[in-house]
Structures are given as structure tokens and as C-alpha cells.
Design an enzyme around this catalytic site. Structure first.
Site, short mmCIF file in Angstrom:
data_model
loop_
_atom_site.label_atom_id
_atom_site.label_comp_id
_atom_site.label_asym_id
_atom_site.label_seq_id
_atom_site.Cartn_x
_atom_site.Cartn_y
_atom_site.Cartn_z
N ASP A 119 0.86 -1.20 0.00
CA ASP A 119 0.00 0.00 0.00
C ASP A 119 0.90 1.24 0.00
O ASP A 119 2.09 1.16 0.28
CB ASP A 119 -0.91 0.01 1.24
CG ASP A 119 -1.84 1.24 1.27
OD1 ASP A 119 -2.42 1.57 0.23
OD2 ASP A 119 -1.95 1.88 2.33
N SER A 120 0.28 2.39 -0.25
CA SER A 120 1.02 3.65 -0.19
C SER A 120 1.48 3.93 1.24
O SER A 120 2.36 4.76 1.46
CB SER A 120 0.12 4.80 -0.65
OG SER A 120 -0.98 4.92 0.24
N CYS A 157 -4.39 -1.38 -2.07
CA CYS A 157 -4.57 0.06 -2.26
C CYS A 157 -5.51 0.24 -3.44
O CYS A 157 -5.21 -0.22 -4.55
CB CYS A 157 -3.20 0.67 -2.55
SG CYS A 157 -3.23 2.42 -2.96
N GLU A 200 -1.88 8.48 8.44
CA GLU A 200 -0.44 8.15 8.44
C GLU A 200 0.26 8.75 9.67
O GLU A 200 1.23 8.21 10.17
CB GLU A 200 0.23 8.70 7.17
CG GLU A 200 -0.12 7.95 5.90
CD GLU A 200 0.48 6.56 5.81
OE1 GLU A 200 1.66 6.40 6.16
OE2 GLU A 200 -0.25 5.63 5.42
N CYS A 205 -11.11 3.34 0.15
CA CYS A 205 -9.66 3.49 0.31
C CYS A 205 -9.31 2.63 1.52
O CYS A 205 -10.03 2.65 2.52
CB CYS A 205 -9.32 4.96 0.57
SG CYS A 205 -7.65 5.26 1.19
N HIS A 240 -7.23 2.91 3.74
CA HIS A 240 -6.97 3.65 4.98
C HIS A 240 -8.27 3.89 5.78
O HIS A 240 -8.23 4.04 6.99
CB HIS A 240 -6.36 5.02 4.69
CG HIS A 240 -4.89 5.01 4.38
ND1 HIS A 240 -4.37 4.56 3.19
CD2 HIS A 240 -3.82 5.41 5.13
CE1 HIS A 240 -3.05 4.70 3.20
NE2 HIS A 240 -2.69 5.21 4.37
N1 DGL Z 1 -4.80 3.23 0.78
C1 DGL Z 1 -4.99 3.85 -0.46
C2 DGL Z 1 -6.19 3.45 -1.23
O1 DGL Z 1 -6.77 2.43 -0.93
C3 DGL Z 1 -4.15 4.97 -0.92
C4 DGL Z 1 -4.42 6.25 -0.29
C5 DGL Z 1 -3.42 7.29 -0.75
O2 DGL Z 1 -2.22 7.05 -0.63
O3 DGL Z 1 -3.87 8.35 -1.18
O4 DGL Z 1 -6.59 4.14 -2.13
#
Ligand code: DGL
Length: 274
Positions: free
Chosen positions: A8-9, A71, A149, A181, A183
Site C-alpha cells: 500500500d502507499s 490500495c 499516516e 480506500c 486507509h
Molecule cells: N490506501 C490507499 C487506497 O486504498 C491509498 C491512499 C493514498 O495514498 O492516497 O486508495
């Protein structure tokens, strides 16, 4: 046993890793967080695609038998290229708009995702396959990922920003909200505070891990899972961060429900990659 890469990011994919450890605890995992470059959601398609491909190649080179692109943004922008270049099975995640359309009672569904996901061809192609009796209120969650984060998922600052993003979704009368997302499952408490208990939250992590399980069963029947299979209950989890591996480890302990102590846990900093 298999080695599974989860990428993931940043810390968002921990919501998928958490579910993977619940359903498939016996395997080994590498969790790769590109936190030095988060958020991805406001970057260009080209950048997201190239970076995601490099990181998945890194996981394949590390010996992963399967990779989960945990992600939505990277899946939307890059999964086609990743699958074309990486030889192991690659599982992606996408906003659960289909299950949301099926579960919504009044046909009004909020979708909270990154700007890149909402703009992507992949997301819009998926949207076009759904019956038009359902209305989707799409909202980019700008600014939420950096707060998560920074370990501020439950802070006042996050609550305030989230309230702004959820306003159009709430005003439209949505009875269902897609967490588009990885997150955002970590904002569950904050969302419940703002929207109450009656709205249905759609998070696809369970379905994604079921898909991973099916892929592993296929690899198994083709070869190696059986060698030494089921000799242990819990495998190893190695955390790799492009920013700070100790912070990643600490956040994994804080954010995940899984008992990491029952796994052999280690961490390292991501070196330079191509
Ligand atoms: N966790 C991410 C997603 O599912 C990426 C969020 C990001 O880095 O902007 O889209």
C-alpha cells in the site's frame, strides 16, 4: 506455506493484512508501506502506475508467491501493468460499489475514495456496469490519508475534516457508505460518531482475502503449499517501510486487531529500488 506480499502507499493496507492474518494466519507475509510517498491519491496516474509496478516487482523478487495490491488507488491506476509484468498472482482491491448497490435500501450510496480512484477509468467502468436505480454520491477524502499516516485517525482534526467530506453524503440521505480506500476502515469510529450506527459501511477486505485464499489454493494444487503445510499455526510477518520501519511496526500494533505477538515479526527500511 506461501509468502504473500501486501503493498500500500502507507498504513492503509494494514486493514487488509489484518483480515489476511485472521483468515490465513499460517502463511508468511511481507507488508510494504510506501509511506515516504503517501498519499498516492493526489498524484498523477503515470507516477502511481510506475511506482506501484516497481514495488510489486520488488515483492516478486523477494520471493512472494502472490501479491495483494492493498490500495484502491494503485489498483485503479496500475493493476493492468503489474499483472502484465509480474509473474505471480496479483490481487487488487476496488471500492465495493457493487455490494453497496445490492445492500442499500433506498438506493443512495456514498462513496468515499481518493481523487485518483474516483477519476480512474477502472472505477468509472465499474460504475457503468451498475443499475442506474442507484445514486452514488462520490466524495474525494482529500487530507484524510496524511492524518491517518500521522496516527491521528481518532483526533478532533480528523473528525472535523471527515465531517466536511461526509456532509454531501449525509445530506443526500445515503443509507450506505463505501469505504473506497484501505486507509478508511481505520476511520470507522470517527464515521460512526458522525453518521451514527444505522448507515451500512462497506469494506471489501474480507472479500479480497477470500480471493487471495482461492488463488493460494490454485497455487497449492499446482505445487507447493502442501510441502510442510499446516505444521504451524502462525507464520512470520515482515514489515518494510520506505520512511520509518519502527513507526510502521508501532502503527501496525496500534491499528490492527490481530495479535502480532503470535507471529514472528520483523521490520526493515526499504533500500533503493529500480
Ligand atoms: N490506501 C490507499 C487506497 O486504498 C491509498 C491512499 C493514498 O495514498 O492516497 O486508495
Amino acid at each position: 506455506m506461501s509468502l504473500i506480499g501486501v503493498f500500500d502507499s502507507g498504513v492503509g493496507g494494514l486493514s487488509i493484512l489484518d483480515e489476511a492474518l485472521r483468515q490465513l494466519p499460517q502463511h508468511d507475509y511481507i507488508y510494504l508501506a510506501d509511506s515516504a510517498n503517501a498519499p498516492y491519491g493526489e498524484k498523477s496516474s503515470e507516477w502511481i502506475s510506475a511506482r506501484s509496478l516497481s514495488l510489486c516487482k520488488y515483492l516478486a523478487d523477494a520471493g512472494c508467491d502472490a501479491i495483494v495490491v492493498a490500495c484502491n488507488t494503485a489498483t485503479a491506476e496500475a493493476i493492468k501493468h503489474i499483472r502484465a509484468e509480474v509473474l505471480v498472482p496479483v490481487i487488487g482491491v476496488e471500492p465495493g460499489i457493487k455490494p453497496a448497490a445490492m445492500q442499500s435500501g433506498n438506493g443512495i450510496v456514498g462513496v468515499l475514495a481518493t481523487e485518483a480512484t474516483l477519476k480512474s477509468d477502472k472505477f468509472n467502468a465499474l460504475l457503468a456496469t451498475l443499475p442506474n436505480h442507484c445514486r452514488f454520491i462520490k466524495q474525494a477524502g482529500a487530507g484524510l490519508v496524511p492524518l491517518i499516516e500521522a496516527g491521528k485517525a481518532d483526533s478532533e482534526e480528523t473528525l472535523e475534516l471527515l465531517a466536511k467530506h461526509l456532509e454531501p453524503i449525509q445530506d443526500a440521505g445515503s443509507d450506505t457508505l463505501v469505504l473506497g480506500c484501505t486507509h478508511y476502515p481505520f476511520l470507522r469510529n470517527a464515521i460512526r460518531k458522525l453518521l451514527g450506527d444505522t448507515i451500512t459501511l462497506i469494506d471489501t477486505s474480507e472479500a479480497v482475502v477470500r480471493q487471495l485464499k482461492r488463488q493460494l489454493e490454485q497455487i497449492d494444487s499446482a505445487s507447493k503449499l502442501t510441502k510442510g503445510a499446516s505444521l504451524r499455526d502462525h507464520g512470520a510477518v515482515h514489515f518494510v517501510s520506505s520512511k520509518d520501519e519502527l513507526t510502521l511496526l508501532k502503527m501496525a500494533q496500534d491499528l490492527m486487531q490481530s495479535d502480532l505477538d503470535s507471529h514472528d515479526v520483523s521490520s526493515s527500511l526499504l533500500g533503493s529500488i529500480q
